[in-house]
Design a protein around this motif. Structure first.
Motif, short mmCIF file in Angstrom:
data_model
loop_
_atom_site.label_atom_id
_atom_site.label_comp_id
_atom_site.label_asym_id
_atom_site.label_seq_id
_atom_site.Cartn_x
_atom_site.Cartn_y
_atom_site.Cartn_z
N UNK A 151 0.84 -1.20 0.00
CA UNK A 151 0.00 0.00 0.00
C UNK A 151 0.87 1.25 0.00
N UNK A 152 1.94 1.24 0.76
CA UNK A 152 2.84 2.39 0.81
C UNK A 152 3.50 2.65 -0.53
N UNK A 153 3.75 1.56 -1.27
CA UNK A 153 4.37 1.71 -2.59
C UNK A 153 3.36 2.15 -3.65
N UNK A 154 2.08 2.08 -3.31
CA UNK A 154 1.04 2.47 -4.26
C UNK A 154 0.51 1.32 -5.09
N UNK A 155 0.88 0.10 -4.73
CA UNK A 155 0.42 -1.08 -5.47
C UNK A 155 -0.87 -1.59 -4.83
N UNK A 156 -1.97 -1.00 -5.22
CA UNK A 156 -3.26 -1.27 -4.59
C UNK A 156 -3.76 -2.68 -4.91
N UNK A 157 -3.47 -3.18 -6.10
CA UNK A 157 -3.92 -4.52 -6.48
C UNK A 157 -3.28 -5.58 -5.56
N UNK A 158 -1.97 -5.49 -5.36
CA UNK A 158 -1.28 -6.42 -4.49
C UNK A 158 -1.75 -6.25 -3.05
N UNK A 159 -1.95 -5.02 -2.63
CA UNK A 159 -2.46 -4.73 -1.29
C UNK A 159 -3.80 -5.43 -1.07
N UNK A 160 -4.68 -5.34 -2.06
CA UNK A 160 -6.01 -5.96 -1.94
C UNK A 160 -5.91 -7.48 -1.84
N UNK A 161 -5.05 -8.07 -2.66
CA UNK A 161 -4.90 -9.53 -2.64
C UNK A 161 -4.32 -10.00 -1.31
N UNK A 162 -3.30 -9.32 -0.83
CA UNK A 162 -2.67 -9.72 0.43
C UNK A 162 -3.60 -9.51 1.62
N UNK A 163 -4.37 -8.45 1.58
CA UNK A 163 -5.33 -8.20 2.65
C UNK A 163 -6.41 -9.28 2.67
N UNK A 164 -6.87 -9.69 1.51
CA UNK A 164 -7.88 -10.76 1.43
C UNK A 164 -7.31 -12.07 1.98
N UNK A 165 -6.06 -12.38 1.64
CA UNK A 165 -5.43 -13.59 2.16
C UNK A 165 -5.28 -13.51 3.68
N UNK A 166 -4.91 -12.35 4.18
CA UNK A 166 -4.75 -12.17 5.62
C UNK A 166 -6.09 -12.33 6.33
N UNK A 167 -7.15 -11.83 5.74
CA UNK A 167 -8.48 -11.96 6.35
C UNK A 167 -8.91 -13.42 6.42
N UNK A 168 -8.61 -14.19 5.38
CA UNK A 168 -8.94 -15.62 5.40
C UNK A 168 -8.15 -16.34 6.50
N UNK A 169 -6.90 -15.99 6.65
CA UNK A 169 -6.08 -16.59 7.72
C UNK A 169 -6.66 -16.23 9.09
N UNK A 170 -7.11 -14.99 9.24
CA UNK A 170 -7.67 -14.55 10.51
C UNK A 170 -8.94 -15.36 10.84
N UNK A 171 -9.76 -15.64 9.84
CA UNK A 171 -10.97 -16.45 10.05
C UNK A 171 -10.59 -17.84 10.53
N UNK A 172 -9.54 -18.43 9.93
CA UNK A 172 -9.08 -19.76 10.34
C UNK A 172 -8.58 -19.73 11.78
N UNK A 173 -7.86 -18.68 12.14
CA UNK A 173 -7.35 -18.56 13.51
C UNK A 173 -8.52 -18.48 14.49
#
Length: 58
Positions: free
Chosen positions: A28-50
């Motif tokens: 996000x800091x680099x301005x790569x919003x697409x990668x930010x969105x994908x990584x955030x979605x993956x992190x949210x899925x991991x959080x649900x599993x936790x």
């Protein structure tokens, strides 16, 4: 008897979650919003599993 020797799966998922969240923040800091969105979605899925693992442990 030797339950204390077993690895905690939630701990491993939490470490991966923290890594994904950090990578997302850096993207996000680099301005790569697409990668930010994908990584955030993956992190949210991991959080649900936790959360599911913690609910089962109670």
């Amino acid at each position: 008897m030797f339950g204390f020797l077993k690895a905690d799966p939630a701990k491993k998922l939490r470490k991966t979650y923290d890594q994904k969240s950090t990578e997302a923040m850096l993207a996000q800091r680099k301005g790569d919003i697409k990668t930010y969105s994908m990584l955030t979605a993956e992190a949210e899925e991991l959080w649900k599993e936790i959360q599911q693992l913690k609910a089962v442990d109670k």
